[in-house]
Design a protein around this motif. Structure first.
Motif, PDB file in Angstrom:
ATOM      1  N   GLY A  48       0.806  -1.212   0.000  1.00 31.30           N
ATOM      2  CA  GLY A  48       0.000   0.000   0.000  1.00 31.30           C
ATOM      3  C   GLY A  48       0.839   1.261   0.000  1.00 31.30           C
ATOM      4  N   LEU A  49       1.967   1.244   0.725  1.00 26.44           N
ATOM      5  CA  LEU A  49       2.841   2.415   0.778  1.00 26.44           C
ATOM      6  C   LEU A  49       3.340   2.795  -0.615  1.00 26.44           C
ATOM      7  CD1 LEU A  49       4.519   4.466   2.465  1.00 26.44           C
ATOM      8  CD2 LEU A  49       6.328   2.738   2.511  1.00 26.44           C
ATOM      9  N   PHE A  50       3.874   1.818  -1.355  1.00 25.55           N
ATOM     10  CA  PHE A  50       4.408   2.100  -2.686  1.00 25.55           C
ATOM     11  C   PHE A  50       3.309   2.572  -3.628  1.00 25.55           C
ATOM     12  CE2 PHE A  50       7.653  -1.300  -1.516  1.00 25.55           C
ATOM     13  CZ  PHE A  50       8.626  -0.367  -1.182  1.00 25.55           C
TER      14      PHE A  50
ATOM     15  N   ALA B 193      -2.355   8.317   5.503  1.00 19.01           N
ATOM     16  CA  ALA B 193      -2.442   9.740   5.841  1.00 19.01           C
ATOM     17  C   ALA B 193      -1.106  10.435   5.628  1.00 19.01           C
ATOM     18  CB  ALA B 193      -2.901   9.893   7.294  1.00 19.01           C
ATOM     19  N   THR B 194      -0.028   9.751   5.960  1.00 18.87           N
ATOM     20  CA  THR B 194       1.303  10.334   5.751  1.00 18.87           C
ATOM     21  C   THR B 194       1.577  10.545   4.268  1.00 18.87           C
ATOM     22  OG1 THR B 194       2.125   9.235   7.744  1.00 18.87           O
ATOM     23  CG2 THR B 194       3.770  10.028   6.169  1.00 18.87           C
TER      24      THR B 194
ATOM     25  N   CYS C  46      -4.804  21.174   7.831  1.00 13.82           N
ATOM     26  CA  CYS C  46      -5.063  20.751   9.207  1.00 13.82           C
ATOM     27  C   CYS C  46      -5.947  19.507   9.244  1.00 13.82           C
ATOM     28  CB  CYS C  46      -5.724  21.885   9.995  1.00 13.82           C
ATOM     29  SG  CYS C  46      -4.601  23.224  10.433  1.00 13.82           S
ATOM     30  N   VAL C  47      -6.903  19.421   8.322  1.00 16.82           N
ATOM     31  CA  VAL C  47      -7.757  18.237   8.254  1.00 16.82           C
ATOM     32  C   VAL C  47      -6.912  16.994   7.949  1.00 16.82           C
ATOM     33  CG1 VAL C  47      -9.609  17.125   6.966  1.00 16.82           C
ATOM     34  CG2 VAL C  47      -9.840  19.505   7.637  1.00 16.82           C
ATOM     35  N   SER C  48      -5.996  17.123   6.992  1.00 14.38           N
ATOM     36  CA  SER C  48      -5.118  16.002   6.660  1.00 14.38           C
ATOM     37  C   SER C  48      -4.214  15.642   7.834  1.00 14.38           C
ATOM     38  CB  SER C  48      -4.272  16.340   5.427  1.00 14.38           C
ATOM     39  OG  SER C  48      -5.078  16.585   4.301  1.00 14.38           O
TER      40      SER C  48
ATOM     41  N   GLY D 129      -4.672  11.172  14.321  1.00 16.29           N
ATOM     42  CA  GLY D 129      -5.642  10.198  14.818  1.00 16.29           C
ATOM     43  C   GLY D 129      -5.208   8.771  14.564  1.00 16.29           C
ATOM     44  N   ALA D 130      -4.664   8.528  13.373  1.00 18.16           N
ATOM     45  CA  ALA D 130      -4.202   7.176  13.049  1.00 18.16           C
ATOM     46  C   ALA D 130      -3.020   6.771  13.925  1.00 18.16           C
ATOM     47  CB  ALA D 130      -3.825   7.092  11.577  1.00 18.16           C
ATOM     48  N   LEU D 131      -2.145   7.716  14.233  1.00 21.28           N
ATOM     49  CA  LEU D 131      -0.982   7.403  15.077  1.00 21.28           C
ATOM     50  C   LEU D 131      -1.386   7.152  16.522  1.00 21.28           C
ATOM     51  CD1 LEU D 131       1.573  10.020  13.670  1.00 21.28           C
ATOM     52  CD2 LEU D 131       1.537   7.551  13.245  1.00 21.28           C
TER      53      LEU D 131
END
Length: 480
Positions: free
Chosen positions: A18-20, A148-149, A261-263, A269-271
């Motif tokens: 998924g990262l790639f 998100a990152t 800010c939303v992003s 939140g995920a972290l």
């Protein structure tokens, strides 16, 4: 004792896949509209690509869930990978040659949307086989943090590459998808339903996921109120904030800060989610998220500071991300193995169908009533949703499994491989008749090649990042 996620080889491969893929897709998501505008000078044509892609996703989402429940899921993901590579290769070669016809762009965007509709539910099914139920919350949080990152970094890198040469972002997308394909190919776990699904386009199969969600009052209430109602209202809220703090289009600084800010809130939140055990405190998180959105709408009606608006929206998005991860974890655990694909597609469909209308409603309210009253009306809609989530008995009782049904016949030998080393011998819930993750994306963001810029799948229900990108990715399956 279950293997820790850091030592779970197949989960690491899915995470890297998924990262790639998402990194490549985010770069092309910015570059594609720039390419169309450069070649045609028409904003209408650039918008047409996004419209075609959204329609293709909504049409094929439910059949994609049926496919994920009738074919061994790892194999299905590989087929989607191959199709995505072909589509991205065609687009990349065309751009390097100096001309990408509009017909090719539309075909590639449509192919990517269709493949994503099949890939996403298959990825959720494989994720369930790879990760044991007690680690599902942590796994989905890590997937969400990853995506998100990449959302924050990908567009910046894509814009920089486009400035060097217009074909570089698409080349990077091809390389990312190729590495993603290799990662999926190395996954050892297999995941197949225990009984064959019927025809992909039969009424019973297309509505099986919706039926299962409707059968459980908890899932039904959360998806209808938190998924549809809150998604719609929060989309209107963020669009109104974007317009107001951009001073009607005269300055993009304030509105851009709010969206950033939303992003950032989604990432935070995920972290934080693994530390908060969202699957154990899901009702409290849902209620707190809803009322936080109500307070934010009320504050924005009286405040004129982009800084405060951005921070409040970030808090709402962070809470929503944690709550969505908890909901998706619950959904994956209570869904019978043979219906994971159809239930995930149905939940994603419900959570996504209202997404395009939130910004439209926000713009209409802003034009007709002005900023303060527009925020006030949105706040009332949010308050009604929050009250239902707070008082509904079905939300208090949680996801009670449906009654058991007779054992289903095993699938044929080719597709009946064991779902994975971590699949419990006794299923978390018995098979039940009928079906957002929403994407739920979750919901969480499931592992996968690349996610569309307009996120029609499976984000989890509830407020989520507004789709500010004008067109989806060029092609390929998407990480939820």
């Amino acid at each position: 004792m279950a293997t820790p996620l850091r030592s779970n080889r197949d989960f690491r491969l899915l995470w890297m896949s998924g990262l790639f893929a998402v990194l490549g897709s985010q770069m092309s998501a910015l570059a594609l509209p720039l390419l169309i505008l450069k070649e045609t000078g028409s904003a209408v044509q650039a918008g047409t690509v996004g419209t075609v892609s959204i329609c293709a996703v909504l049409i094929t989402m439910l059949p994609g869930g049926v496919m994920a429940d009738r074919v061994e899921r790892r194999r299905l993901m590989r087929v989607c990978d191959a199709g995505s590579l072909l589509a991205v290769t065609a687009l990349t070669v065309a751009v390097w040659n100096g001309h990408a016809p509009m017909v090719l762009v539309l075909l590639v965007a449509t192919a990517g949307a269709v493949l994503n509709s099949v890939y996403a539910p298959a990825a959720f099914g494989l994720l369930r086989a790879v990760v044991p139920p007690d680690q599902m919350g942590t796994a989905t949080a890590r997937l969400q943090a990853r995506t998100a990152t990449v959302r924050l970094v990908g567009p910046l890198v894509g814009g920089a590459l486009f400035g060097i040469h217009e074909a570089l972002p698409f080349t990077a997308q091809f390389l990312g998808l190729f590495l993603s394909t290799v990662c999926v190919a190395l996954v050892r776990t297999r995941s197949a339903a225990h009984k064959k699904a019927g025809s992909v386009f039969s009424r019973d199969e297309l509505t099986a996921g919706l039926g299962f969600l409707w059968q459980l009052p908890y899932l039904r209430t959360v998806l209808l109120v938190f998924g549809l109602g809150m998604n719609f209202a929060f989309g209107a809220l963020t669009f109104t904030a974007l317009a107001v703090f951009s001073e009607g289009g005269r300055s993009g600084l304030g509105g851009g800060f709010v969206i950033t800010c939303v992003s950032a809130g989604a990432l935070v939140g995920a972290l934080l989610a693994p530390r908060l055990s969202p699957d154990r405190h899901i009702r409290a998180l849902l209620v707190v998220t809803c009322w936080s959105c109500v307070l934010t709408a009320g504050a924005l009606a009286w405040l004129s500071s982009p800084l405060v608006a951005g921070l409040l929206c970030a808090v709402c998005m962070g809470l929503s991300t944690v709550a969505s991860i908890g909901f998706l974890s619950t959904l994956l655990v209570v869904t019978p193995e043979d219906r994971v694909g159809r239930v995930q597609s149905a939940a994603s469909f419900l959570s996504s169908i209202v997404q395009p209308f939130g910004p439209l409603a926000g713009g209409a309210l802003l034009t007709a009533l002005g900023p303060r009253n527009a925020f006030g009306v949105v706040g009332v809609v949010l308050a009604v949703s929050a009250a239902v989530m707070t008082l509904a008995p079905s939300v208090r009782s949680g996801a009670v499994p449906p009654p058991a049904s007779p054992a289903a016949p095993e699938a044929d030998a080719e597709d009946s491989d064991a779902p994975g080393p971590h699949e419990p011998a006794v299923r978390p819930v018995p098979d039940a008749p009928g079906p957002h993750e929403p994407a739920v994306r979750p919901v969480p963001d499931a592992p996968g090649p690349h996610e569309p810029a307009v996120r029609p799948v499976p984000d989890a229900p509830g407020p989520r990042e507004p789709a500010v990108r004008p067109v989806p990715d060029a092609a390929g399956p998407g990480a939820l």
